[in-house]
Design a protein around this motif. Sequence first.
Motif, short mmCIF file in Angstrom:
data_model
loop_
_atom_site.label_atom_id
_atom_site.label_comp_id
_atom_site.label_asym_id
_atom_site.label_seq_id
_atom_site.Cartn_x
_atom_site.Cartn_y
_atom_site.Cartn_z
N GLU A 19 1.02 -1.23 -0.02
CA GLU A 19 -0.07 -0.02 -0.21
C GLU A 19 0.87 1.27 0.07
O GLU A 19 0.50 2.29 -0.71
CB GLU A 19 -0.95 0.18 1.27
N VAL A 20 2.03 1.32 0.79
CA VAL A 20 2.88 2.42 0.71
C VAL A 20 3.46 2.71 -0.66
O VAL A 20 3.47 3.70 -1.25
CB VAL A 20 4.06 2.19 1.51
N LEU A 21 3.79 1.61 -1.44
CA LEU A 21 4.30 1.49 -2.70
C LEU A 21 3.38 2.06 -3.56
O LEU A 21 3.58 3.07 -4.55
CB LEU A 21 4.80 0.46 -3.25
N ALA A 22 1.99 1.81 -3.45
CA ALA A 22 0.89 2.46 -4.33
C ALA A 22 0.56 3.79 -3.97
O ALA A 22 0.50 4.64 -5.05
CB ALA A 22 -0.30 1.54 -4.03
N ILE A 23 0.87 4.31 -2.99
CA ILE A 23 0.77 5.70 -2.39
C ILE A 23 1.92 6.62 -2.85
O ILE A 23 1.87 7.81 -3.60
CB ILE A 23 0.20 5.93 -1.13
N LEU A 24 3.05 6.14 -2.34
CA LEU A 24 4.22 7.16 -2.23
C LEU A 24 5.43 6.59 -3.65
O LEU A 24 6.17 7.56 -3.91
CB LEU A 24 5.18 6.69 -0.99
N GLY A 25 5.05 5.49 -4.17
CA GLY A 25 6.04 5.08 -5.16
C GLY A 25 7.24 4.43 -4.40
O GLY A 25 7.30 4.33 -3.20
#
Length: 368
Positions: A19-25
């Motif tokens: 989820e972090v990757l999806a939001i912040l890259g």
Amino acid sequence: MQDIEADWFADERPSTAAEVLAILGPPDDIIYRHEHAGGLVQRKEIWGYGTNGHLTLATLGTVTIGLDDRVIDVTGGSVHPLPPGPTFAEPAVRSSLRDIHRLGREGRYDPFRGRSFHPREMIVLVNELRDLGKSAALGLLREYARINSSHHNLDGGAHVIAILRFLFRPPLGMLHPTTYLPFEEHKSVAYPAIPAAVIDGAPLLLFPLGGYGLSGGMPEPAEYLTWYERHGILRERPLRPPDDPRQLWSRWTSGLRTEIADRAPDQASEADVLVKGQLLRLIETVHPRAFDDDVFWRDELPVLWANAMETLARSPTRWDDTHDRYVRAHDGTSIEPTPETDYRRVFWRIPTDDRMTGVTLHRVSDTW
């Protein structure tokens, strides 16, 4: 300044790495558990955003990922708006934060250890912050403390307290706020709270003495920032040592050293060692410095000191106010200080039957 958690306030904070990757890259840097001094127990990785190289300051904040790939913690999550103006454009803020971080990064400068204190680096930073004014200087230091939690990063922000000590003075009749240090009960105006002093425009750190160490844990900068915001008076003049650095030793021996000797005679010689080492660092732009922190406890220091005094007697110096460094008086030239490389350090935790054993591999030079 931009905040990595600002996007999360409108919705529920992500709970997994995906989820972090999806939001912040993807993060700009990853600190793996074997690279962290604390071993990252129960932590898999620290993701840094806003870095400019491995193990560099995450100017936007960090996300800590656990062994189960779930988010454990976030730094840079509380919002403290910086004052408006060009000083706080994003590139300028990041550059200033890295300057503050460079002074305190692990392995180079421990804010409460005189053996590793670099007076010239403190002079440069304090003078830069002073030129910004009280509000802007405190804004940058508070922003640094916000994104650089000692719980997550490699060094913590305790050196901010030392910066404040040299950047401000207390109002008449008040002392600097106390720290968890042995001399805090001493009420001398010349030697208050943090055992630090400015002698003829040169900052000196006089700790540890008498075998004392920190007690009560490493202090956090937040409460000190609040105190100096309310009471601190910004330095009226920049830090500027005298043109002849030998005057600093004379002022030391005839002033503050006498007070220390009266209180604790056995600690005066220890203080001499710390001051000599720090003054050798201060003059490294006119006299090459070829020693490390260990020299403070070896026999070479008296020889190095004598050689430096001979150099200064043969070749007069002056302080360059533009570059905050000593230069040769006759032509204004100087020696470029040898950069101190932060070599990679690796920590391995080895489980045994009854305890957790650790192994540290740390490169210390270009050759070994």
